[in-house]
Design a protein around this motif. Structure first.
Motif, PDB file in Angstrom:
ATOM      1  N   ALA A  70       3.768 -14.262   0.898  1.00 49.03           N
ATOM      2  CA  ALA A  70       5.172 -14.043   0.556  1.00 49.03           C
ATOM      3  C   ALA A  70       6.076 -15.006   1.324  1.00 49.03           C
ATOM      4  CB  ALA A  70       5.572 -12.601   0.838  1.00 49.03           C
ATOM      5  N   ASP A  71       5.792 -15.190   2.608  1.00 44.94           N
ATOM      6  CA  ASP A  71       6.597 -16.119   3.420  1.00 44.94           C
ATOM      7  C   ASP A  71       6.475 -17.547   2.901  1.00 44.94           C
ATOM      8  OD1 ASP A  71       7.456 -14.050   5.007  1.00 44.94           O
ATOM      9  OD2 ASP A  71       6.008 -14.427   6.621  1.00 44.94           O
ATOM     10  N   LEU A  72       5.260 -17.935   2.503  1.00 41.00           N
ATOM     11  CA  LEU A  72       5.060 -19.287   1.978  1.00 41.00           C
ATOM     12  C   LEU A  72       5.826 -19.479   0.673  1.00 41.00           C
ATOM     13  CD1 LEU A  72       1.241 -19.727   2.681  1.00 41.00           C
ATOM     14  CD2 LEU A  72       3.099 -21.006   3.761  1.00 41.00           C
ATOM     15  N   ALA A  76      -4.374  -3.629  -1.540  1.00 48.44           N
ATOM     16  CA  ALA A  76      -2.981  -3.939  -1.186  1.00 48.44           C
ATOM     17  C   ALA A  76      -2.217  -4.463  -2.394  1.00 48.44           C
ATOM     18  CB  ALA A  76      -2.947  -4.967  -0.053  1.00 48.44           C
ATOM     19  N   VAL A  77      -2.873  -5.296  -3.208  1.00 47.45           N
ATOM     20  CA  VAL A  77      -2.225  -5.832  -4.403  1.00 47.45           C
ATOM     21  C   VAL A  77      -2.031  -4.747  -5.449  1.00 47.45           C
ATOM     22  CG1 VAL A  77      -2.512  -7.427  -6.343  1.00 47.45           C
ATOM     23  CG2 VAL A  77      -3.028  -8.191  -4.020  1.00 47.45           C
ATOM     24  N   ARG A  78      -3.004  -3.847  -5.590  1.00 43.31           N
ATOM     25  CA  ARG A  78      -2.872  -2.755  -6.559  1.00 43.31           C
ATOM     26  C   ARG A  78      -1.686  -1.865  -6.217  1.00 43.31           C
ATOM     27  NH1 ARG A  78      -9.205  -0.714  -6.706  1.00 43.31           N
ATOM     28  NH2 ARG A  78     -10.115  -2.803  -6.517  1.00 43.31           N
ATOM     29  N   ILE A 105       4.624  -5.124   2.007  1.00 41.47           N
ATOM     30  CA  ILE A 105       4.270  -6.532   2.209  1.00 41.47           C
ATOM     31  C   ILE A 105       4.204  -6.855   3.699  1.00 41.47           C
ATOM     32  CG2 ILE A 105       5.074  -8.902   1.895  1.00 41.47           C
ATOM     33  CD1 ILE A 105       6.143  -8.083  -0.839  1.00 41.47           C
ATOM     34  N   ASP A 106       5.189  -6.375   4.466  1.00 43.97           N
ATOM     35  CA  ASP A 106       5.192  -6.641   5.908  1.00 43.97           C
ATOM     36  C   ASP A 106       3.974  -6.027   6.597  1.00 43.97           C
ATOM     37  OD1 ASP A 106       7.551  -8.028   5.683  1.00 43.97           O
ATOM     38  OD2 ASP A 106       8.826  -6.341   6.254  1.00 43.97           O
ATOM     39  N   GLY A 107       3.469  -4.924   6.052  1.00 43.29           N
ATOM     40  CA  GLY A 107       2.331  -4.246   6.672  1.00 43.29           C
ATOM     41  C   GLY A 107       0.988  -4.800   6.254  1.00 43.29           C
ATOM     42  N   SER A 108       0.971  -5.780   5.358  1.00 44.68           N
ATOM     43  CA  SER A 108      -0.280  -6.376   4.892  1.00 44.68           C
ATOM     44  C   SER A 108      -0.289  -7.857   5.257  1.00 44.68           C
ATOM     45  CB  SER A 108      -0.433  -6.212   3.373  1.00 44.68           C
ATOM     46  OG  SER A 108      -1.537  -6.946   2.892  1.00 44.68           O
ATOM     47  N   PRO A 109      -1.136  -8.279   6.187  1.00 41.98           N
ATOM     48  CA  PRO A 109      -1.154  -9.699   6.588  1.00 41.98           C
ATOM     49  C   PRO A 109      -1.384 -10.651   5.418  1.00 41.98           C
ATOM     50  CG  PRO A 109      -2.422  -8.369   8.140  1.00 41.98           C
ATOM     51  CD  PRO A 109      -2.063  -7.459   6.990  1.00 41.98           C
ATOM     52  N   ASP A 146      10.482   0.060   0.170  1.00 43.53           N
ATOM     53  CA  ASP A 146       9.045   0.363   0.226  1.00 43.53           C
ATOM     54  C   ASP A 146       8.213  -0.894  -0.040  1.00 43.53           C
ATOM     55  OD1 ASP A 146       9.622   2.992   0.758  1.00 43.53           O
ATOM     56  OD2 ASP A 146       9.314   3.684  -1.306  1.00 43.53           O
ATOM     57  N   ILE A 147       8.672  -1.720  -0.989  1.00 42.64           N
ATOM     58  CA  ILE A 147       7.959  -2.970  -1.297  1.00 42.64           C
ATOM     59  C   ILE A 147       7.972  -3.897  -0.081  1.00 42.64           C
ATOM     60  CG2 ILE A 147       8.072  -5.092  -2.666  1.00 42.64           C
ATOM     61  CD1 ILE A 147       9.008  -3.373  -5.024  1.00 42.64           C
TER      62      ILE A 147
END
Length: 333
Positions: free
Chosen positions: A197-199, A125-127, A187-191, A182-183
């Motif tokens: 990101a929210d933090l 997910a990070v890649r 992010i929304d699709g990866s818990p 897309d970004i």
């Protein structure tokens, strides 16, 4: 000290390898490609090199990360080190030769003697996020270049080129919006990414752009033992320059760290310096101590790094009251 170690000097097209066993060295060159990575792994196995042998390479962006990820996924003990450490070691050894083969041998010798930290590859997910963030930045840079050309062209007579450039800028604007969307969707699709990101975005000064950049370049900040280690990795720690009675210069930002991550903190640092109560209070305190505006801005960036580490490590969104209570306990610049 490690009896055995592997040093890899990375360039765009090739990998110079040096296996150090005591005072003996074996060198080899492989292509920096998926096929070359496979051949490297086979070559190491044929020489009965244990997978827990330190394999060290410099952090050189995408050119080094591909082979590091490949070897780490196979179980090799990988360490990706800051090039400044290798450079400092070369100076201490009075190294005179500067060739790819010599550099690989130098890295192998460094790996035998240095205290190394294991490197873990970023998640898939990070890649993917990093690829999207890099693409977004490339489009933004291209747009700025075109706007600069348009400004220069406006000083001359109007031509058909100006129309083409404006059309290109419009296309770039559309692409930038699409990549940003897309970004956000990624992010929304990866818990794991969404939570961090929210933090981050709960901290005044950190918006969606900065949080996505930090996640892309740093990954999981929990891998750092403390906030100071994260700040050192990014390169926002202070560097003192004092020696005897003749040298006593002001402290300055070290800038020895992840350049892209440090750049991503520039605008958030400016915003926080004027609008975040915690950072404003720190800035006022440092100003009364006589620090320069540049030093205070560097401290503001570093404070943001500490806040980012704090909210993610604790899992608790930013709380100004808690942060203000801890401000007096933080070390000054």
């Amino acid at each position: 000290m490690n009896e055995q170690a592997v040093g890899i000097d990375v360039s765009k097209k090739k990998l110079d390898i040096c296996v150090a066993i005591g005072n003996k060295f074996k060198s080899k060159v492989f292509a920096n490609s998926p096929g070359g990575h496979e051949a490297l792994n086979t070559w190491l196995q044929q020489r009965d090199i244990p997978v827990d042998t330190p394999v060290v390479l410099e952090a050189t962006g995408p050119y080094s990360e591909a082979v590091a990820i490949f070897l780490a996924d196979l179980g090799w003990s990988i360490s990706v080190v800051n090039p400044s450490r290798i450079s400092g070691y070369a100076q201490s050894e009075l190294s005179r030769n500067k060739t790819d083969k010599a550099d690989a041998r130098l890295i192998a010798c460094f790996a035998q003697r240095a205290r190394l930290e294991s490197w873990s590859p970023p998640s898939l997910a990070v890649r993917e996020l990093r690829a999207l963030v890099d693409r977004l930045q490339a489009l933004i840079d291209m747009r700025q270049q075109e706007l600069n050309r348009l400004e220069a062209l406006s000083q001359t007579s109007t031509s058909s080129v100006e129309k083409m450039m404006k059309e290109h800028v419009d296309w770039l604007n559309d692409q930038i919006k699409k990549i940003q969307s897309d970004i956000d969707d990624h992010i929304d699709g990866s818990p794991e990414l969404k939570n961090d990101a929210d933090l981050m975005q709960s901290i005044p000064g950190i918006g969606r752009r900065a949080s996505s950049q930090m996640l892309a370049y740093i990954g999981d900040v929990r891998r750092f033992k403390n906030a100071k280690a994260l700040a050192a990795f990014i390169g926002v720690t202070p560097r003192q320059r004092q020696s005897g009675s003749s040298i006593n210069k002001r402290s300055a930002m070290s800038r020895t760290g992840h350049v892209a991550a440090r750049k991503s903190l520039y605008m958030p640092g400016l915003v926080a310096k004027h609008h975040s109560p915690v950072v404003v209070a720190m800035a006022v305190r440092l100003q009364t101590r006589g620090l320069s505006p540049k030093a205070i801005f560097g401290a503001s960036m570093r404070k943001l790094v500490h806040l980012i580490y704090g909210v993610i490590k604790s899992g608790i969104p930013f709380n100004a009251e808690i942060a203000m209570n801890r401000l007096d306990l933080q070390e000054g610049i």
